[in-house]
Scaffold this motif. Structure first.
Motif, mmCIF file in Angstrom:
data_model
loop_
_atom_site.group_PDB
_atom_site.id
_atom_site.type_symbol
_atom_site.label_atom_id
_atom_site.label_comp_id
_atom_site.label_asym_id
_atom_site.label_seq_id
_atom_site.Cartn_x
_atom_site.Cartn_y
_atom_site.Cartn_z
ATOM 1 N N VAL A 74 7.611 -33.497 1.158
ATOM 2 C CA VAL A 74 8.282 -34.337 0.157
ATOM 3 C C VAL A 74 7.334 -34.477 -1.023
ATOM 4 C CG1 VAL A 74 9.334 -36.565 -0.333
ATOM 5 C CG2 VAL A 74 9.556 -35.559 1.953
ATOM 6 N N ARG A 75 7.777 -34.035 -2.209
ATOM 7 C CA ARG A 75 6.938 -34.080 -3.402
ATOM 8 C C ARG A 75 7.560 -35.026 -4.406
ATOM 9 N NH1 ARG A 75 5.822 -27.553 -4.078
ATOM 10 N NH2 ARG A 75 4.547 -27.323 -2.150
ATOM 11 N N PRO A 76 6.746 -35.955 -4.947
ATOM 12 C CA PRO A 76 7.292 -36.882 -5.943
ATOM 13 C C PRO A 76 7.535 -36.156 -7.271
ATOM 14 C CG PRO A 76 4.944 -37.227 -5.679
ATOM 15 C CD PRO A 76 5.342 -36.232 -4.643
ATOM 16 N N GLY A 77 8.588 -36.569 -7.967
ATOM 17 C CA GLY A 77 8.909 -35.985 -9.258
ATOM 18 C C GLY A 77 9.001 -37.041 -10.343
ATOM 19 N N ALA A 78 9.469 -36.635 -11.472
ATOM 20 C CA ALA A 78 9.584 -37.562 -12.612
ATOM 21 C C ALA A 78 10.782 -38.484 -12.431
ATOM 22 C CB ALA A 78 9.736 -36.751 -13.909
ATOM 23 N N GLY A 79 10.645 -39.663 -12.993
ATOM 24 C CA GLY A 79 11.749 -40.613 -12.949
ATOM 25 C C GLY A 79 11.991 -41.212 -11.585
ATOM 26 N N GLY A 80 11.006 -41.194 -10.737
ATOM 27 C CA GLY A 80 11.164 -41.779 -9.390
ATOM 28 C C GLY A 80 11.905 -40.896 -8.429
#
Length: 434
Positions: free
Chosen positions: A408-414
């Motif tokens: 699971v990779r965090p991205g932009a905008g939550g």
């Protein structure tokens, strides 16, 4: 009789141990004798070979000495002969010493064999005596109507009461003997006076004395009858007491059984029995967890706290089997124990329903490299048994050991994205955002 039998049994065991030691000594002596006999035979062989060689050498020396005398003057043959003689003499002394040692060993062996025979005969005698004493004891118990020696001991009165009754009986026997002696003396005296026909008393006085003695004799007979009744009552009381003690023992056992049952389910809420049942389940869980814990580490064993149904302890084998509370474990140790308990709980729950998967969230960050490898090896073995194992962790070292991964990779905008990594390392975007 029991004390004598016990003493003879102890003596028999002691003699048996002594016989065992003598047999060991005999075996060792026989081994030494065989070794020394072999050494002696080898020495005798060498001696014979040396003698033959010496004889041949002597002949050769004599021939060579004659040739030397004819041709040249060299070393003194007499000195060389003396050296050979001394060497031969030393070999002969060594052979005699070996013969003496062999004779000593043979004597020692004969003594040990005779001693063994004596001990075997003594052992047979003691066994026969023990059998006879056991037969006598069984016959005495059967004649008394008793099944065993323990039952006979149970019928005995308390020592204080038995001593008191024995003293009373002895006093009664003493009084009875004194009365009999007094009666015999008076009868002899009366017979003597009757034969002599001489007395300073009148017939009326003698009649009065006779009535007095008769009255005293009646009183003594009454006392004798009363004491006899007391003895009979004492025997009846002993029998009644023995029966009462046997019944009391049975009732005490029954009372203890009900008391134990009351201790478990006697509370108004029934929580004692519930905790007892949970304690049994916890004991079973501890046994299952220990099977897994031994695969993880051989240092610890989980133990249910005695007299506490819902508490666990840990046994540390590296510290002389010290019993430690669970709170004393470090982070890595707590993770291994918790993992073993979770695996044991899955097996316990799988008794009625098969659990196909197991998820572990964090905890690997507290492990050292060796403990981490041990835990992962155990999880891999569990996976090979057919279970699906899921590990939720941020430890980067786990990437090398876990083939199939969900990252699971965090991205932009939550938002975050999910990627699937297969066993070959290929990464696939699952196109899922959340």
């Amino acid at each position: 009789l029991l004390a004598t039998l016990r003493e003879r049994a102890d003596y028999y065991e002691a003699r048996k141990d002594a016989l065992s030691e003598l047999q060991k000594t005999l075996v060792a002596s026989q081994s030494q004798f065989r070794a020394r006999a072999a050494t002696h035979a080898e020495a005798a062989t060498h001696l014979a070979a040396a003698a033959a060689t010496l004889a041949a050498g002597q002949l050769a020396i004599e021939a060579q000495e004659a040739a030397r005398q004819a041709c040249y003057a060299g070393p003194d043959p007499a000195a060389e002969t003396e050296q050979l003689r001394l060497k031969t003499q030393r070999l002969a002394e060594a052979a005699r010493f070996s013969q003496a040692r062999l004779a000593e060993q043979q004597k020692t062996l004969a003594i040990q064999q005779n001693r063994q025979q004596d001990l075997l005969l003594l052992l047979t005698t003691h066994r026969t005596a023990l059998t006879d004493r056991e037969t006598e004891l069984a016959a005495a118990l059967a004649a008394a109507g008793l099944a065993s020696a323990a039952e006979a001991r149970a019928l005995l009165l308390p020592p204080a009461e038995a001593e008191h009754l024995g003293q009373r009986r002895q006093q009664h026997l003493t009084n009875q003997a004194a009365t009999a002696r007094r009666l015999a003396d008076l009868t002899a005296e009366l017979q003597h006076h009757a034969e002599a026909g001489l007395t300073p008393h009148t017939a009326a006085e003698l009649t009065a004395q006779l009535h007095t003695l008769s009255a005293a004799d009646d009183i003594l007979q009454q006392q004798l009858g009363a004491v006899g009744n007391q003895l009979k009552q004492d025997d009846d009381a002993r029998a009644q007491l023995a029966a009462g003690l046997a019944e009391l023992t049975l009732r005490q056992q029954e009372e203890q059984r009900w008391q134990d049952l009351s201790e478990q389910i006697g509370s108004a809420r029934g929580d004692k029995f519930s905790q007892f049942a949970q304690g049994l389940t916890l004991s079973h869980l501890a046994r299952l967890a220990n099977l897994r814990l031994r695969q993880l580490t051989g240092r610890y064993t989980i133990l249910k706290t005695p007299n506490r149904n819902l508490e666990l302890q840990i046994i540390d084998h590296d510290q002389a089997d010290t019993v430690r509370p669970m709170a004393s474990l470090s982070g890595g140790e707590s993770f291994l124990v918790s993992l073993a308990l979770a695996l044991g709980l899955s097996e316990l729950a799988g008794h009625k329903a098969r659990i196909e998967s197991l998820f572990i969230d964090e905890g690997f960050g507290t492990l050292d490299p060796d403990a981490l490898n041990t835990a992962l090896d155990a999880l891999e073995r569990l996976q090979h048994s057919g279970k699906m194992i899921g590990i939720i962790s941020h430890v980067s070292d786990l990437k090398e050991r876990i083939g199939t991964q969900i990252r699971v990779r965090p991205g932009a905008g939550g938002n975050s994205t999910v990627h699937l990594v297969d066993g070959r390392g290929d990464e696939t975007d699952c196109a899922v955002q959340y």
